[in-house]
Enzyme design. Structure first.
Site, PDB file in Angstrom:
ATOM      1  CE1 TYR A 331      -3.518  -2.681   1.007  1.00 34.33           C
ATOM      2  CE2 TYR A 331      -2.242  -3.040   3.003  1.00 34.33           C
ATOM      3  CZ  TYR A 331      -3.260  -3.410   2.149  1.00 34.33           C
ATOM      4  OH  TYR A 331      -4.021  -4.519   2.456  1.00 34.33           O
ATOM      5  CB  CYS A 358      15.479 -12.373  -3.815  1.00 32.81           C
ATOM      6  SG  CYS A 358      16.817 -13.049  -2.843  1.00 32.81           S
TER       7      CYS A 358
END
Ligand SMILES: Cc1ncc(COP(=O)(O)O)c(C=O)c1O
Length: 433
Positions: A331, A358
Site C-alpha cells: 500500500y 530477493c
C-alpha cells in the site's frame, strides 16, 4: 493512543524494555500492548453517547488468539470474514454470538459453521448468497439473521486497494437496489431480516465520508425498521490512525502541543459526526473497527544485519522482510522506524531501509533519516499492530515471526516463532519422485 515510549534512552512498551523482549525471543517479533488496545476499545465504545453501541472487532486486522481474547474479555463481538476467523475466536474462548460475518464469498461450509455458532448477523453482499443462506438454514431447521451490506457510493478518500464504498468496488448491494433486495429477502422462509450494514473503506482520516455515508443510508435504515423491524445499523470499520510520528502521537498529554504530519481522526470527532443522524433511528449501532483498535498498539522489532554503502545511497538491511510486514510494499504505507536504544550524540544516517527478500519491493522506507545504527542493533517499526502479522507469509521460506503481548511490567510469548520443521510439516514428496 498507545503506550510505547522512551524511558531514558530505551524504548519501552508500557513498563517493559523492548530490548529485553528481543533478547529473549529474537527478531523479527511483533509486540502488542494490551493496555493500549483496551484504552482504544473503551474510547471508541463510548464515542457515541446515548446510543446502544456494540463494537465488533474486525479480526482481520490482527487475528492473534491473545488479541481476540483481550477484546472478548471486554465484551466485544467480532466482525469475521472467514470460517477460520470464527474458529480462531472460538479457540480463544470468546463468545461469538454477538458477532457478524462479512465477505463476498462465504462458502457453504463457512455458512454452516456460522449458523451452528449462532452468530448475530450475516452481512450479505448478493442475492445468490442470500439464496445459499436460505437453503442451508432450511436444511439445518434454522433461520439465518441477515443484513445487506449496502454500497452508498461514497469516496472514502483512501488508498485504492482499501476503498470499498464506491459503485465500482465489488462490495455490497447498490443503495438504489437495496429496497428490492430486502423485499426479495422477505420472501425467503429461512431468512430473518435483522439489520443493515455499510463499510466504505479503511484508514479513513476525516469524518466527511463517514457522515456522508450515514446520511445517505439512514433513510433506508428507518424504512427497514418500519417495514421489517430491523434491530441494527452497522457502520463498518475504517477509522484511521496516525502512522507518521506515531511515537509522538501516543503521548496524549502533549499531543495537541506538537506539530505532527498527520492528525488522527478521533473517536470523539467520528461520534460527533454520525451520532446526531443515528439517534432518531432507535436502532442498535454496530461498529467494526480493526485498525483503530490495534494498529498503534503494536510494533515489529527487527535487527540490523548490515549497513551497505551503495552508489550515492545507503541501505540499512534488516532481518524483517515484506513477508513479515507487507504494508509498505502493498500500500506504499509509511511506518515510523526508530532505534530501541536512542543516542542523541550519534550522527544522523540517511538510508533506504530494506529487508532480505530477493525483490526490490522489499523496501520499508526510502531515504529515511534516523540516528546512525549498525549491525546487531535493534529497530522498532511503529504502528504495526494492524494488518502486520495478519498478512504475513512464508515467502522466501522465511518462518512466521513471533508475537508477544505486554501488560504493565509483564510480557508473554503469545505465538512462538515458527520452526523450520513446522514450516514443512504438511508437505510430502510424491511417490513418483
Ligand atoms: C466489512 C468490514 N468491516 C470492518 C473492516 C475493518 O476495517 P478497519 O481495520 O479499517 O477498521 C473491514 C476491513 O476491510 C471490512 O471489510
Amino acid at each position: 493512543m498507545h503506550l510505547f515510549h522512551y524511558v531514558g534512552n530505551a524504548l519501552h512498551c508500557e513498563s517493559v524494555d523492548l530490548a529485553a523482549i528481543a533478547r529473549l525471543h529474537g527478531t523479527p517479533t511483533y509486540v502488542y500492548s494490551a493496555a493500549s488496545m483496551e484504552a482504544n476499545y473503551r474510547r471508541l465504545a463510548t464515542a457515541l453517547p446515548g446510543l446502544d453501541v456494540r463494537v465488533c472487532y474486525a479480526m482481520k486486522a490482527n487475528g492473534s488468539l491473545a488479541v481476540a481474547r483481550l477484546f472478548g474479555n471486554l465484551g466485544a463481538g467480532f466482525d469475521f470474514v472467514s470460517g477460520g476467523e470464527i474458529r480462531r475466536a472460538q479457540a480463544a474462548g470468546c463468545d461469538v454470538t454477538g458477532s457478524v460475518f462479512a465477505g463476498v464469498g462465504k462458502t457453504e461450509a463457512e455458512v454452516r459453521h456460522a449458523l451452528e455458532a449462532g452468530l448475530y448477523g450475516f452481512h450479505v453482499e448478493s442475492e445468490p448468497e442470500l439464496a445459499r443462506l436460505n437453503h442451508i438454514a432450511g436444511l439445518m431447521g434454522r433461520k439465518a439473521p441477515v443484513a445487506f451490506r449496502v454500497n452508498p457510493d461514497v469516496d472514502a478518500g483512501t488508498h485504492a486497494k482499501i476503498t470499498t464504498g464506491r459503485s465500482e468496488n465489488k462490495f455490497g448491494v447498490p443503495l438504489q437496489f437495496a429496497e428490492q433486495a430486502y423485499e426479495a429477502a422477505s420472501r425467503f422462509k429461512h431468512i430473518e431480516i435483522r439489520g443493515v450494514q455499510i463499510h466504505i473503506g479503511s484508514q479513513i482520516t476525516s469524518v466527511g465520508p463517514f457522515a456522508a455515508a450515514v446520511e445517505k443510508v439512514a433513510p433506508l435504515a428507518a424504512q427497514l425498521r418500519d417495514r421489517f423491524g430491523i434491530q441494527y445499523f452497522s457502520l463498518g470499520g475504517g477509522v484511521g490512525v496516525v502512522y507518521q510520528e506515531a511515537l509522538a502521537s501516543g503521548a496524549q498529554a502533549w499531543w495537541d502541543a506538537r506539530p505532527v504530519a498527520e492528525r488522527p481522526l478521533t473517536p470523539e470527532a467520528y461520534g460527533a459526526a454520525v451520532a446526531p443522524v443515528l439517534r432518531g433511528l432507535g436502532l442498535r449501532i454496530l461498529l467494526e473497527p480493526g485498525r483503530f483498535l490495534v494498529a498503534n498498539a503494536g510494533v515489529l522489532l527487527s535487527r540490523v544485519e548490515y549497513l551497505k554503502r551503495g552508489h550515492g545511497r545507503n541501505f540499512l538491511i534488516v532481518d524483517a522482510g515484506f513477508n513479515d510486514l507487507v504494508r509498505p510494499a502493498m500500500y506504499e504505507a509509511y511506518h515510523e522506524i526508530v532505534p530501541l536504544a536512542r543516542d542523541a550524540s550519534r550522527p544522523a544516517l540517511t538510508a533506504d531501509i530494506v529487508g532480505p527478500i530477493c525483490e526490490s519491493g522489499d523496501t520499508f522506507a526510502k531515504e529515511r533519516t534516523l540516528q546512525q545504527v549498525g549491525e546487531g542493533e535493534l529497530l522498532a517499526f511503529m504502528s504495526a499492530g494492524a494488518y502486520g502479522f495478519a498478512m504475513a507469509s512464508r515467502y522466501n521460506a522465511r518462518p512466521l515471526a513471533a508475537e508477544v503481548m505486554v501488560r504493565g511490567t509483564s510480557f508473554e510469548l503469545v505465538n512462538a516463532r515458527e520452526t523450520y520443521a513446522q514450516m514443512f510439516a504438511n508437505e510430502k514428496l510424491p511417490s513418483f519422485l
